[in-house]
Design a protein around this motif. Sequence first.
Motif, PDB file in Angstrom:
ATOM      1  N   ARG A 181      38.408 -59.658  23.416  1.00  0.00           N
ATOM      2  CA  ARG A 181      37.403 -59.071  23.506  1.00  0.00           C
ATOM      3  C   ARG A 181      36.956 -59.415  25.101  1.00  0.00           C
ATOM      4  O   ARG A 181      36.921 -59.607  25.913  1.00  0.00           O
ATOM      5  CB  ARG A 181      36.277 -59.992  23.059  1.00  0.00           C
TER       6      ARG A 181
ATOM      7  N   CYS B 240      40.448 -69.533   9.008  1.00  0.00           N
ATOM      8  CA  CYS B 240      40.495 -69.574   7.655  1.00  0.00           C
ATOM      9  C   CYS B 240      39.719 -68.242   7.017  1.00  0.00           C
ATOM     10  O   CYS B 240      39.164 -67.771   6.902  1.00  0.00           O
ATOM     11  CB  CYS B 240      40.244 -71.257   7.010  1.00  0.00           C
TER      12      CYS B 240
ATOM     13  N   ARG C 169      24.690 -61.995  12.184  1.00  0.00           N
ATOM     14  CA  ARG C 169      26.823 -61.985  12.451  1.00  0.00           C
ATOM     15  C   ARG C 169      26.862 -60.470  12.457  1.00  0.00           C
ATOM     16  O   ARG C 169      26.275 -59.911  11.609  1.00  0.00           O
ATOM     17  CB  ARG C 169      27.301 -62.276  10.939  1.00  0.00           C
TER      18      ARG C 169
ATOM     19  N   ILE D   1      29.720 -72.301  17.984  1.00  0.00           N
ATOM     20  CA  ILE D   1      31.634 -72.881  18.231  1.00  0.00           C
ATOM     21  C   ILE D   1      32.212 -72.294  16.967  1.00  0.00           C
ATOM     22  O   ILE D   1      33.114 -71.933  16.880  1.00  0.00           O
ATOM     23  CB  ILE D   1      31.043 -74.479  17.931  1.00  0.00           C
TER      24      ILE D   1
HETATM   25  P1  HAM Z   1      32.545 -64.125  15.791  1.00  0.00           P
HETATM   26  O1  HAM Z   1      31.973 -64.972  14.569  1.00  0.00           O
HETATM   27  O2  HAM Z   1      32.401 -62.914  16.155  1.00  0.00           O
HETATM   28  O3  HAM Z   1      33.502 -64.549  13.874  1.00  0.00           O
HETATM   29  O4  HAM Z   1      33.916 -65.562  16.340  1.00  0.00           O
HETATM   30  C1  HAM Z   1      34.067 -66.623  15.887  1.00  0.00           C
HETATM   31  C2  HAM Z   1      33.763 -67.855  16.956  1.00  0.00           C
HETATM   32  O5  HAM Z   1      34.877 -67.088  17.917  1.00  0.00           O
HETATM   33  C3  HAM Z   1      32.726 -67.665  17.893  1.00  0.00           C
HETATM   34  O6  HAM Z   1      31.765 -68.842  17.148  1.00  0.00           O
HETATM   35  C4  HAM Z   1      33.127 -68.335  18.579  1.00  0.00           C
HETATM   36  O7  HAM Z   1      33.477 -70.198  19.417  1.00  0.00           O
HETATM   37  C5  HAM Z   1      34.340 -67.747  19.085  1.00  0.00           C
HETATM   38  N1  HAM Z   1      34.515 -66.581  19.831  1.00  0.00           N
HETATM   39  C6  HAM Z   1      33.919 -65.065  20.310  1.00  0.00           C
HETATM   40  N2  HAM Z   1      33.988 -64.374  20.856  1.00  0.00           N
HETATM   41  C7  HAM Z   1      34.247 -65.178  22.433  1.00  0.00           C
HETATM   42  C8  HAM Z   1      35.067 -64.947  23.341  1.00  0.00           C
HETATM   43  N3  HAM Z   1      34.574 -64.062  23.954  1.00  0.00           N
HETATM   44  N4  HAM Z   1      35.062 -65.795  23.855  1.00  0.00           N
HETATM   45  C9  HAM Z   1      35.039 -67.792  23.600  1.00  0.00           C
HETATM   46  N5  HAM Z   1      34.880 -68.335  22.035  1.00  0.00           N
HETATM   47  C10 HAM Z   1      34.727 -66.359  21.481  1.00  0.00           C
HETATM   48  C11 HAM Z   1      34.735 -63.865  13.672  1.00  0.00           C
HETATM   49  O8  HAM Z   1      35.369 -63.058  14.644  1.00  0.00           O
HETATM   50  C12 HAM Z   1      35.247 -63.513  11.957  1.00  0.00           C
HETATM   51  N6  HAM Z   1      36.848 -62.558  11.587  1.00  0.00           N
HETATM   52  C13 HAM Z   1      35.015 -64.976  11.638  1.00  0.00           C
HETATM   53  C14 HAM Z   1      35.392 -64.830  10.115  1.00  0.00           C
HETATM   54  C15 HAM Z   1      36.377 -65.295   9.666  1.00  0.00           C
HETATM   55  N7  HAM Z   1      34.649 -64.221   9.285  1.00  0.00           N
HETATM   56  C16 HAM Z   1      35.068 -64.508   8.106  1.00  0.00           C
HETATM   57  N8  HAM Z   1      36.135 -64.733   7.996  1.00  0.00           N
END
Ligand code: HAM
Length: 424
Positions: free
Chosen positions: A113, A130, A258, A281
């Motif tokens: 990203r 998951c 979200r 997290i």
């Molecule tokens: P998200 O909240 O965008 O959800 O990302 C999940 C986790 O990835 C965040 O809580 C954070 O810990 C980590 N994260 C996100 N962006 C960064 C970044 N730039 N640097 C470090 N860590 C980061 C999702 O991605 C969804 N796909 C989750 C999901 C799965 N929902 C349903 N199934």
Amino acid sequence: MSSATEPLPGTSDFWEPEVLEWRKLEATARDIFARYGYTELRVPVFERTEVFVRGLGNETDVVQKEMYTFQDRGGRSLTLRPEGTAGVMRAIANRGLATGEECRVFYMGPMFRGERPAQGRRRQFHQVGCEAVGCSSPWMDAEVIAMLVHFLDELGLKGARVRINSRGLPADRPAVAEALRAYFQPHLAEMCEDCRRRFDTNVWRMLDCKVAACHALAENAPRITDLLGDESKAFFASVCAGLDALGVPYELDPRLVRGLDYYVHTVFELTHSGLGAQNAIAGGGRYELQLPGLRNPIPGVGFAAGMERLLIVRDALGVTPPPAPVPKVYLASLGDAALAFNTSFAAKLRHAGISAAIDYDAKSMKSQMRAADRMKAEYVIVIGDSELEAQSAKLKHMADGREIEVKLSLDGVLAALAADAETK
Ligand code: HAM
């Protein structure tokens, strides 16, 4: 080190012993998720851009501002995956799910990203996630959250807060959006530019704006869960009942929406004070994900945790890191004949499963012993002409100076190591 050899901003090189922490994280994920019936899926790190635009929603920050998108030589628009769910759903759709069939998978790996780099906010970061597809029961939502908490417990990450909310069904959305617009309309002039845009394009996102003035206004906005229809309210109540039954403590957060648009019903986020400003997290929820070329969205529930962030919290909590591997035996050589012997003897030991080290550059005995110390070798064998002639040598235990006479053969050394391990 020079700027030409440094990794790009927001990316990192990982070395041991840090890599050992990553391996521990990965091994724990594999162990815990397998207990719940999840199997590992590995998908490409890039996809057609459409997979993410359709999947995550055009109005999300990720799609609008953060994707690494490029054209390949054939003129196709491709994107480095900014998250795992869309690609995983594409793979599941490609394989085909018979009606009523369930599929539970976990995945881990790099995501990309284009965000402003900071502690815990990277441009290449890693997620472990998951997805449970094909089960529409609220019990599954509760089980997924409980599994995430179980995983964190197993890692020693105590003290995470679970916040949950519901976004309800798509049919509930117009009424919620209308109520939110009615609330925010008189305040628009005081809000940030993004929020003024979101007012028309995606009013829900006004609830989780990080800008202080917008955040303060969002605090008093109508609660989504109060505005949902009966079916959504009942579903959410069942998720909460499931969490109660599983003994998972949680907090209701009526303003949690979200950042991705595919969510329906349950949304959740786990935060930890050990992270500071970037305190999420993990996050997830139930979704209906649209994919290009498919008429019906794919329903599922899942989460992803940021692996860098899990490690920052582990560090902050002082969880003992896994021990770094050290050579079992360091072979020191007095003279060329001994060096030739040691070189092939080290190979024999390694083939027999014993880690063995030689410092080919260290010439004097003093510098070889210094090397053994630096590597924290458990035992040292010094070989010179007289040892070669007698076909026996001393195996020295470095921590306590104990010396054991050994036959200079693979079997002799293996037997001595095994016998010494028995006496400890
Ligand atoms: P998200 O909240 O965008 O959800 O990302 C999940 C986790 O990835 C965040 O809580 C954070 O810990 C980590 N994260 C996100 N962006 C960064 C970044 N730039 N640097 C470090 N860590 C980061 C999702 O991605 C969804 N796909 C989750 C999901 C799965 N929902 C349903 N199934």
